[in-house]
Motif scaffolding. Sequence first.
Motif, PDB file in Angstrom:
ATOM      1  N   PHE A  66      53.091  66.247  22.119  1.00 26.06           N
ATOM      2  CA  PHE A  66      52.072  66.316  23.169  1.00 26.06           C
ATOM      3  C   PHE A  66      52.150  67.653  23.900  1.00 26.06           C
ATOM      4  O   PHE A  66      51.132  68.341  24.076  1.00 26.06           O
ATOM      5  N   VAL A  67      53.343  68.029  24.327  1.00 22.43           N
ATOM      6  CA  VAL A  67      53.531  69.272  25.081  1.00 22.43           C
ATOM      7  C   VAL A  67      53.205  70.486  24.215  1.00 22.43           C
ATOM      8  O   VAL A  67      52.519  71.423  24.659  1.00 22.43           O
ATOM      9  N   ILE A  68      53.675  70.479  22.966  1.00 24.05           N
ATOM     10  CA  ILE A  68      53.424  71.620  22.075  1.00 24.05           C
ATOM     11  C   ILE A  68      51.932  71.787  21.809  1.00 24.05           C
ATOM     12  O   ILE A  68      51.372  72.891  21.937  1.00 24.05           O
ATOM     13  N   LEU A  69      51.260  70.698  21.446  1.00 22.75           N
ATOM     14  CA  LEU A  69      49.833  70.784  21.134  1.00 22.75           C
ATOM     15  C   LEU A  69      49.002  71.115  22.366  1.00 22.75           C
ATOM     16  O   LEU A  69      48.018  71.850  22.276  1.00 22.75           O
ATOM     17  N   ALA A  70      49.384  70.565  23.522  1.00 21.47           N
ATOM     18  CA  ALA A  70      48.651  70.874  24.747  1.00 21.47           C
ATOM     19  C   ALA A  70      48.722  72.364  25.059  1.00 21.47           C
ATOM     20  O   ALA A  70      47.721  72.980  25.447  1.00 21.47           O
ATOM     21  N   GLY A  75      46.775  76.489  26.512  1.00 24.19           N
ATOM     22  CA  GLY A  75      47.497  77.547  27.205  1.00 24.19           C
ATOM     23  C   GLY A  75      47.539  78.900  26.521  1.00 24.19           C
ATOM     24  O   GLY A  75      47.591  79.933  27.187  1.00 24.19           O
ATOM     25  N   SER A  76      47.515  78.913  25.186  1.00 25.03           N
ATOM     26  CA  SER A  76      47.716  80.184  24.468  1.00 25.03           C
ATOM     27  C   SER A  76      46.396  80.883  24.179  1.00 25.03           C
ATOM     28  O   SER A  76      45.437  80.271  23.720  1.00 25.03           O
ATOM     29  N   ARG A  77      46.365  82.196  24.434  1.00 28.56           N
ATOM     30  CA  ARG A  77      45.187  83.009  24.129  1.00 28.56           C
ATOM     31  C   ARG A  77      45.263  83.644  22.746  1.00 28.56           C
ATOM     32  O   ARG A  77      44.319  84.309  22.317  1.00 28.56           O
ATOM     33  N   ARG A  78      46.367  83.448  22.048  1.00 29.74           N
ATOM     34  CA  ARG A  78      46.545  84.088  20.751  1.00 29.74           C
ATOM     35  C   ARG A  78      46.339  83.134  19.581  1.00 29.74           C
ATOM     36  O   ARG A  78      46.298  83.579  18.430  1.00 29.74           O
ATOM     37  N   ILE A  79      46.249  81.866  19.865  1.00 32.23           N
ATOM     38  CA  ILE A  79      46.068  80.877  18.807  1.00 32.23           C
ATOM     39  C   ILE A  79      44.589  80.747  18.493  1.00 32.23           C
ATOM     40  O   ILE A  79      43.779  80.449  19.383  1.00 32.23           O
ATOM     41  N   PRO A  80      44.153  80.962  17.260  1.00 33.16           N
ATOM     42  CA  PRO A  80      42.718  80.988  16.958  1.00 33.16           C
ATOM     43  C   PRO A  80      41.995  79.667  17.146  1.00 33.16           C
ATOM     44  O   PRO A  80      40.773  79.634  17.139  1.00 33.16           O
ATOM     45  N   PHE A  81      42.740  78.564  17.321  1.00 29.09           N
ATOM     46  CA  PHE A  81      42.071  77.290  17.582  1.00 29.09           C
ATOM     47  C   PHE A  81      42.248  76.844  19.042  1.00 29.09           C
ATOM     48  O   PHE A  81      41.984  75.696  19.377  1.00 29.09           O
ATOM     49  N   ALA A  83      41.542  76.794  23.201  1.00 28.59           N
ATOM     50  CA  ALA A  83      40.405  76.915  24.116  1.00 28.59           C
ATOM     51  C   ALA A  83      40.412  78.256  24.837  1.00 28.59           C
ATOM     52  O   ALA A  83      39.357  78.862  25.053  1.00 28.59           O
ATOM     53  N   SER A  84      41.607  78.735  25.209  1.00 29.70           N
ATOM     54  CA  SER A  84      41.709  80.028  25.889  1.00 29.70           C
ATOM     55  C   SER A  84      41.290  81.163  24.974  1.00 29.70           C
ATOM     56  O   SER A  84      40.678  82.142  25.422  1.00 29.70           O
ATOM     57  N   TYR A  85      41.607  81.045  23.681  1.00 34.56           N
ATOM     58  CA  TYR A  85      41.210  82.069  22.711  1.00 34.56           C
ATOM     59  C   TYR A  85      39.694  82.126  22.593  1.00 34.56           C
ATOM     60  O   TYR A  85      39.096  83.204  22.598  1.00 34.56           O
ATOM     61  N   VAL A  86      39.060  80.943  22.498  1.00 29.41           N
ATOM     62  CA  VAL A  86      37.595  80.891  22.384  1.00 29.41           C
ATOM     63  C   VAL A  86      36.942  81.512  23.616  1.00 29.41           C
ATOM     64  O   VAL A  86      36.008  82.314  23.500  1.00 29.41           O
ATOM     65  N   LYS A  87      37.451  81.173  24.796  1.00 26.20           N
ATOM     66  CA  LYS A  87      36.886  81.735  26.023  1.00 26.20           C
ATOM     67  C   LYS A  87      37.132  83.236  26.108  1.00 26.20           C
ATOM     68  O   LYS A  87      36.277  83.995  26.598  1.00 26.20           O
ATOM     69  N   ASN A  88      38.289  83.685  25.608  1.00 25.20           N
ATOM     70  CA  ASN A  88      38.640  85.099  25.676  1.00 25.20           C
ATOM     71  C   ASN A  88      37.723  85.954  24.805  1.00 25.20           C
ATOM     72  O   ASN A  88      37.341  87.065  25.185  1.00 25.20           O
ATOM     73  N   ILE A  89      37.343  85.446  23.627  1.00 26.45           N
ATOM     74  CA  ILE A  89      36.523  86.248  22.716  1.00 26.45           C
ATOM     75  C   ILE A  89      35.024  86.092  22.971  1.00 26.45           C
ATOM     76  O   ILE A  89      34.235  86.936  22.547  1.00 26.45           O
ATOM     77  N   SER A  90      34.638  85.019  23.670  1.00 20.69           N
ATOM     78  CA  SER A  90      33.205  84.776  23.851  1.00 20.69           C
ATOM     79  C   SER A  90      32.776  84.738  25.313  1.00 20.69           C
ATOM     80  O   SER A  90      31.591  84.873  25.620  1.00 20.69           O
ATOM     81  N   GLY A  91      33.742  84.525  26.208  1.00 17.52           N
ATOM     82  CA  GLY A  91      33.418  84.390  27.626  1.00 17.52           C
ATOM     83  C   GLY A  91      32.870  83.030  27.991  1.00 17.52           C
ATOM     84  O   GLY A  91      32.471  82.801  29.138  1.00 17.52           O
ATOM     85  N   VAL A  92      32.859  82.099  27.036  1.00 18.03           N
ATOM     86  CA  VAL A  92      32.305  80.763  27.262  1.00 18.03           C
ATOM     87  C   VAL A  92      33.396  79.721  27.023  1.00 18.03           C
ATOM     88  O   VAL A  92      34.037  79.737  25.963  1.00 18.03           O
ATOM     89  N   PRO A  93      33.630  78.804  27.969  1.00 18.47           N
ATOM     90  CA  PRO A  93      34.628  77.754  27.739  1.00 18.47           C
ATOM     91  C   PRO A  93      34.143  76.747  26.701  1.00 18.47           C
ATOM     92  O   PRO A  93      32.941  76.528  26.551  1.00 18.47           O
TER      93      PRO A  93
END
Length: 221
Positions: A66-70, A75-81, A83-93
């Motif tokens: 649970f903690v790892i997947l959460a 939390g991570s901006r470097r993982i391509p799947f 949510a933070s990564y998606v928002k970082n590259i597109s500006g959209v949550p």
Amino acid sequence: MGFSPDFVTEHRRVLPGNDFITWLTDRAARATPLYALSKSSEAAAMTVFFRLASASWVLVAAWILFVILAYLLVGSRRIPFGASYVKNISGVPVLDTRFAFRADQGAAALQALGEVGRRHHAYFQIADLGFVLVYVVALPGALFALFGNAIPAMVPVLGALADLVEDFGILLALHKFPAPARSALAAAGAAGVVKHICFWPSLIAVVAGVGFVLIRRFFHA
């Protein structure tokens, strides 16, 4: 079925600590619509599942995942799947993290994501299916272990079912883009509300319950 403050006070004098909490939880559960469901044959099978999920080794494994997947999903901006990564590259949550959205809002968000954003949004939704399978064990198992009652444990199960509807609705809308998928987005938006209402109180109840148990053991050590 309700109970008066005097009735509660009288039983508080008789029942110590965790026994009183278990009794109070059971009394409150009897007043909910889920109580009748809990007496069905389907609920008997769910109770067996909750007992298995509340086993110590299952809980430890489920909460580590649970903690790892959460972290990976949110939390991570470097993982391509993530949510933070998606928002970082597109500006959209991602739509999944919103409490609620209408079909037109969902369609506008998918448009704003761009092609790359939509592709990684799909990665997120697929990964979220795995997270659902983890928390449908972790949360009910912990709640059943804490309260000894199937009613609280059923709440995150309902949330997980709604989460699956939301995931598949968003994935369908992403697959059909740019064709409109308003029915899928409307269903996903409504399911997302149910998911959040069930997931967050369940998580808070687990954290508060574990905190209470630890504090009680500390002062009674």
